[in-house]
Motif scaffolding. Structure first.
Motif, PDB file in Angstrom:
ATOM      1  N   MET A  50      38.782  36.828 -29.759  1.00 19.46           N
ATOM      2  CA  MET A  50      37.759  37.880 -29.863  1.00 19.46           C
ATOM      3  C   MET A  50      38.333  39.114 -30.554  1.00 19.46           C
ATOM      4  N   GLY A  51      39.553  39.449 -30.202  1.00 18.22           N
ATOM      5  CA  GLY A  51      40.200  40.591 -30.849  1.00 18.22           C
ATOM      6  C   GLY A  51      40.388  40.349 -32.332  1.00 18.22           C
ATOM      7  N   ALA A  52      40.775  39.128 -32.691  1.00 18.50           N
ATOM      8  CA  ALA A  52      40.950  38.786 -34.101  1.00 18.50           C
ATOM      9  C   ALA A  52      39.623  38.858 -34.843  1.00 18.50           C
ATOM     10  N   TYR A  53      38.545  38.555 -34.149  1.00 17.49           N
ATOM     11  CA  TYR A  53      37.214  38.646 -34.764  1.00 17.49           C
ATOM     12  C   TYR A  53      36.838  40.105 -35.021  1.00 17.49           C
ATOM     13  N   GLY A  54      37.312  41.005 -34.133  1.00 14.03           N
ATOM     14  CA  GLY A  54      36.987  42.420 -34.322  1.00 14.03           C
ATOM     15  C   GLY A  54      36.443  43.102 -33.076  1.00 14.03           C
ATOM     16  N   LEU A  55      36.414  42.361 -31.974  1.00 11.88           N
ATOM     17  CA  LEU A  55      35.957  42.982 -30.725  1.00 11.88           C
ATOM     18  C   LEU A  55      37.143  43.650 -30.016  1.00 11.88           C
ATOM     19  N   ARG A  56      36.814  44.351 -28.933  1.00 11.91           N
ATOM     20  CA  ARG A  56      37.854  44.959 -28.092  1.00 11.91           C
ATOM     21  C   ARG A  56      37.704  44.443 -26.662  1.00 11.91           C
ATOM     22  N   PRO A  57      38.149  43.230 -26.427  1.00  8.41           N
ATOM     23  CA  PRO A  57      37.976  42.669 -25.087  1.00  8.41           C
ATOM     24  C   PRO A  57      38.894  43.325 -24.056  1.00  8.41           C
ATOM     25  N   VAL A  58      38.343  43.467 -22.858  1.00 11.37           N
ATOM     26  CA  VAL A  58      39.127  43.937 -21.712  1.00 11.37           C
ATOM     27  C   VAL A  58      39.050  42.818 -20.681  1.00 11.37           C
ATOM     28  N   VAL A  59      40.169  42.191 -20.401  1.00 16.62           N
ATOM     29  CA  VAL A  59      40.141  41.094 -19.442  1.00 16.62           C
ATOM     30  C   VAL A  59      40.862  41.499 -18.167  1.00 16.62           C
ATOM     31  N   GLU A  60      40.404  40.920 -17.077  1.00 13.95           N
ATOM     32  CA  GLU A  60      41.068  41.172 -15.802  1.00 13.95           C
ATOM     33  C   GLU A  60      41.790  39.905 -15.359  1.00 13.95           C
ATOM     34  N   ILE A  61      43.062  40.036 -15.071  1.00 11.11           N
ATOM     35  CA  ILE A  61      43.792  38.972 -14.381  1.00 11.11           C
ATOM     36  C   ILE A  61      43.825  39.414 -12.924  1.00 11.11           C
ATOM     37  N   GLN A  62      43.256  38.624 -12.050  1.00 15.35           N
ATOM     38  CA  GLN A  62      42.909  39.085 -10.706  1.00 15.35           C
ATOM     39  C   GLN A  62      44.087  39.676  -9.928  1.00 15.35           C
ATOM     40  N   PHE A  63      45.241  39.068 -10.071  1.00 14.27           N
ATOM     41  CA  PHE A  63      46.487  39.621  -9.539  1.00 14.27           C
ATOM     42  C   PHE A  63      47.558  39.426 -10.594  1.00 14.27           C
ATOM     43  N   ALA A  64      48.452  40.377 -10.745  1.00 11.91           N
ATOM     44  CA  ALA A  64      49.519  40.237 -11.742  1.00 11.91           C
ATOM     45  C   ALA A  64      50.353  38.985 -11.470  1.00 11.91           C
ATOM     46  N   ASP A  65      50.380  38.577 -10.220  1.00 11.48           N
ATOM     47  CA  ASP A  65      51.114  37.356  -9.862  1.00 11.48           C
ATOM     48  C   ASP A  65      50.491  36.118 -10.523  1.00 11.48           C
ATOM     49  N   TYR A  66      49.258  36.240 -10.984  1.00  8.61           N
ATOM     50  CA  TYR A  66      48.576  35.099 -11.623  1.00  8.61           C
ATOM     51  C   TYR A  66      48.696  35.128 -13.141  1.00  8.61           C
TER      52      TYR A  66
END
Lengths: 337, 414
Positions: free
Chosen positions: A67-83
């Motif tokens: 998505m970023g390469a396409y031109g969007l600015r995605p914000v993703v959540e990884i539920q815990f950093a341990d994951y």
């Protein structure tokens, strides 16, 4: 606002301002996230702006890179950093390297948000502090806020940044500035000066540390939860410490650090992650390189132990204010560890 | 262990797959799932996935043994398209041979040919639009060549010289060209698949009309990225083509080590609810038709398609590999699906639009084009003779370098 509300506000502002911003991750859609950071965003901005993802961290980050390469600015959540480890290859080999390996043809302006750190009885899989796994990687920026005001401004800056940003949220202080005393009541953000968060847009530039407490006796370098622990430790032992809240580890505000240590001549580094090859090792090396002739005592590190994060023995692991206070006294005495 | 502990059970034994034949033995293709040309029905693109469940267990073919195009998948291409496709395949093979020799001559460190697999990239390049985004592996150089990307720029990249479009940053053949719809190739296998799905999701999110296409080898389907990508593609109905190039060999491991003894690669799409085709990858027309079918589905907002292209890696994995050590030497020559260039040539001769003379001319033309490009690239320099300025080492790490990079550049003295 507490930190959750401040982060939510940042996301809300950016969804409103920029149609290229979208959010996805496990449980972040209708439900609003297990820590409620995305609460209400789907209802306010629509299904495709904030939606649930399958339990596949590699897929989440991999898709965000596309998505970023396409031109969007995605914000993703990884539920815990341990994951985050299943996504490590996509973060390290792909997101961090796209700009370089394609000579700027492709970039990955994504933000990976993830709650991290202990103090919530999360055991080894809900407590880790993996920041140095990312600070070591060329091409990544690493941001760790310590209060609601900074959390909002830094998250907005991270989303607007043209490079991939790992945005680690100290979950122990989502609801209050935890000072690390296991036997004292926990305070909330209510009434805290840094809980005064403007409603609208503002960005705090990446790469600028904040002086959480001015002082003359010793410099303390900390970030996230440990800023509050360091402040508590200074108050506890009555030492006039200058506590620097790094706010971003990469890029690092080396000038503020250098200036402070040259002034105090002493330096204590505090983080919750284990000692060996932790970010404190990098800080210690930098301080030594730049401030050697100003140092009047060995640099002291206070960190988690080199063990997995325990459940029952969490308070033996957590580098609380007493350990930090002891390190401050140690730095003032000038004795080698 | 006593017999009482395992009543009526055989002793457990570990199964490690082995290919049917090894060096020195005659090739054995009896286990392959093949089909006659023209035998497979062509469903409408809007057919629901549950009506397409037979397709992964057969083989879509158009060209028969006599050079005829038969059956419902015949795309009915015009002579110009066929000629352009054949010439692109010839040019790709000629380019590969030249660059393989260049590596042997010490002009570069590494090369990978796609011999025997040219039909896949060369046919697909014509179906996909340049505005679409391809997420290739290192064996889809035909995409660039078929689209007329300058051969000399490919060579500059292979030589890592001062004119390398990606500044000597990558191993030879890891091209990148946004303008030609060619995503920067990763050396880590499979990572491009979820990225392609994300790119396709972004296009759909934006109300765009572009689609994405990704390629992966049979071996790399075992990576988690493959399964992550299929999950995402299925869940969000992403407009993406997920192409598995099953060339039978992952360096020295036969496809059985990636699970091919127990199923087909195309069939892996079934559990994800994705329409999944299994296609003769050495049949230019079948590749074209299957790709067009999947692309139409994607463009019609019907979501992703998984396609297994069944082919054979006729060359070594790379210049660092020697297949004589692990597979029968004549397996490629006896491959039951033949050679893609010879098959399309035979078809065009059968159709009366091509001749042996035309073919020789096309080969000569390809050699001249490659030779001219090589002259130009080698004038700039081969590996080590010419390279970008050392200053560029510190560029493109971030949009703006931080103090560390500025300082380190000074330390290097550049």
């Amino acid at each position: 606002m507490n930190m959750i509300q401040a982060l939510n506000s940042a996301l809300d502002v950016m969804l409103e301002r920029d149609p290229k911003v979208l959010i996805f991750g496990q449980d972040v859609g209708y439900f609003g996230g297990v820590f409620r950071v995305t609460d209400g965003l789907q209802a306010r901005h629509g299904l495709t702006r904030c939606f649930d993802a399958p339990i596949t961290e590699g897929g989440i980050v991999g898709a965000a890179i596309g998505m970023g390469a396409y031109g969007l600015r995605p914000v993703v959540e990884i539920q815990f950093a341990d994951y985050i480890y299943p996504a490590y290859d996509q973060i390290v080999s792909e997101a961090a390297k796209l700009r370089y390996r394609s000579a700027g043809q492709f970039t990955a302006p994504l933000t990976v948000r993830s709650p991290y750190g202990g103090g919530i009885f999360g055991g080894q899989t809900h407590s880790q502090s993996p920041e140095s796994l990312f600070t070591h990687i060329a091409g990544l920026k690493v941001v760790i806020p310590s209060n609601p005001h900074d959390a909002k401004g830094l998250l907005i800056a991270a989303i607007e940044d043209d490079d991939p940003v790992i945005f680690l949220e100290p979950k122990r202080i989502y609801n209050g500035p935890f000072e690390g005393w296991r036997d004292r009541p926990v305070s909330s953000w209510a009434g805290h000066p840094q809980a005064e968060v403007p409603e609208g847009y503002y960005a705090i530039p990446l790469g600028q540390a904040a002086i959480a407490r001015g002082g003359e006796a010793v410099t303390v370098l900390a970030y996230g939860t440990m800023v509050h622990v360091a402040l508590a430790a200074a108050a506890h032992c009555g030492i006039d410490a200058e506590v620097i809240d790094l706010r971003t580890l990469v890029p690092l505000d080396i000038e503020t650090i250098t200036e402070s240590v040259r002034k105090t001549g002493r330096c204590v580094i505090v983080h919750e992650a284990p000692l060996t090859s932790g970010f404190g090792a990098e800080l210690s090396a930098l301080v030594q390189e730049r401030c050697f002739y100003h140092l009047e005592a060995p640099i002291v590190r206070v960190t988690g132990w080199d063990t997995p994060y325990p459940h029952a023995l969490e308070w033996d692991y957590f580098p609380g204010p007493e350990r930090v206070a002891e390190a401050l006294r140690h730095a003032l005495s000038g004795e080698a560890v | 262990m006593t017999s009482a502990s395992r009543p009526n059970k055989p002793v457990l034994s570990l199964h490690v797959p082995e290919p049917p034949r090894r060096p020195g033995e005659a090739p054995d293709f009896s286990g392959l799932i093949l089909a006659e040309a023209g035998a497979v029905a062509r469903p409408p693109v809007h057919a629901p996935a549950e009506t397409l469940r037979d397709l992964p267990w057969t083989l879509i073919r158009v060209l028969d043994g006599q050079g005829r195009a038969v059956g419902p998948w015949n795309p009915g291409l015009d002579p110009e398209t066929l000629t352009a496709g054949l010439k692109a395949m010839i040019l790709t093979r000629t380019f590969d041979e030249r660059m393989y020799r260049a590596q042997r001559q010490g002009k570069t460190s590494f090369y990978m040919k796609c011999t025997g697999e040219e039909a896949i990239a060369c046919a697909q390049a014509g179906v996909l639009r340049r505005e679409d985004m391809g997420f290739p592996t290192y064996r889809q150089q035909g995409l660039l060549i078929a689209r007329g990307y300058p051969l000399v720029d490919m060579m500059h990249q292979i030589y890592s010289n001062a004119a390398d479009p990606i500044k000597g940053r990558q191993l030879p053949i890891m091209y990148s060209s946004r303008a030609y719809g060619f995503f920067t190739i990763s050396g880590n296998l499979g990572t491009q698949l979820p990225q392609a799905v994300g790119w396709a999701m972004a296009s759909a999110y934006s109300g765009d009309d572009k689609i994405a296409s990704a390629w992966i080898g049979d071996g790399a389907t075992a990576e988690g990225d493959f399964h992550q990508a299929l999950t995402f593609a299925s869940v969000y109905r992403a407009p993406v083509l997920l192409n598995i190039v099953n060339n039978q060999w992952a360096i020295s491991s036969f496809a059985g080590i990636a699970g091919a003894e127990n199923t087909t690669f195309a069939a892996k799409g079934l559990a994800y609810g994705l329409p999944s085709l299994r296609v003769d990858g050495n049949d230019f027309l079948a590749v074209h038709a299957a790709t067009a079918w999947a692309a139409e589905r994607a463009r019609s907002n019907l979501g992703a398609t998984l396609i297994e292209f069944f082919t054979y890696r006729a060359a070594q994995h790379s210049t660092s590999d020697d297949p004589a050590r692990y597979r029968p030497g004549d397996e490629a020559a006896l491959w039951p699906l033949g050679d893609p260039i010879q098959r399309l040539k035979a078809h065009m001769i059968h159709e009366g639009i091509w001749s042996d003379g035309d073919h020789q001319s096309a080969e000569h033309e390809a050699q001249e084009a490659v030779r001219a490009a090589a002259r130009e690239a080698e004038a700039v320099g081969t590996l080590g003779q010419s390279k970008v300025s050392s200053r560029t080492l510190f560029e493109d790490v971030f949009a703006q370098p931080d103090w560390r990079l500025r300082r380190q550049r000074q330390q290097l003295g550049v």
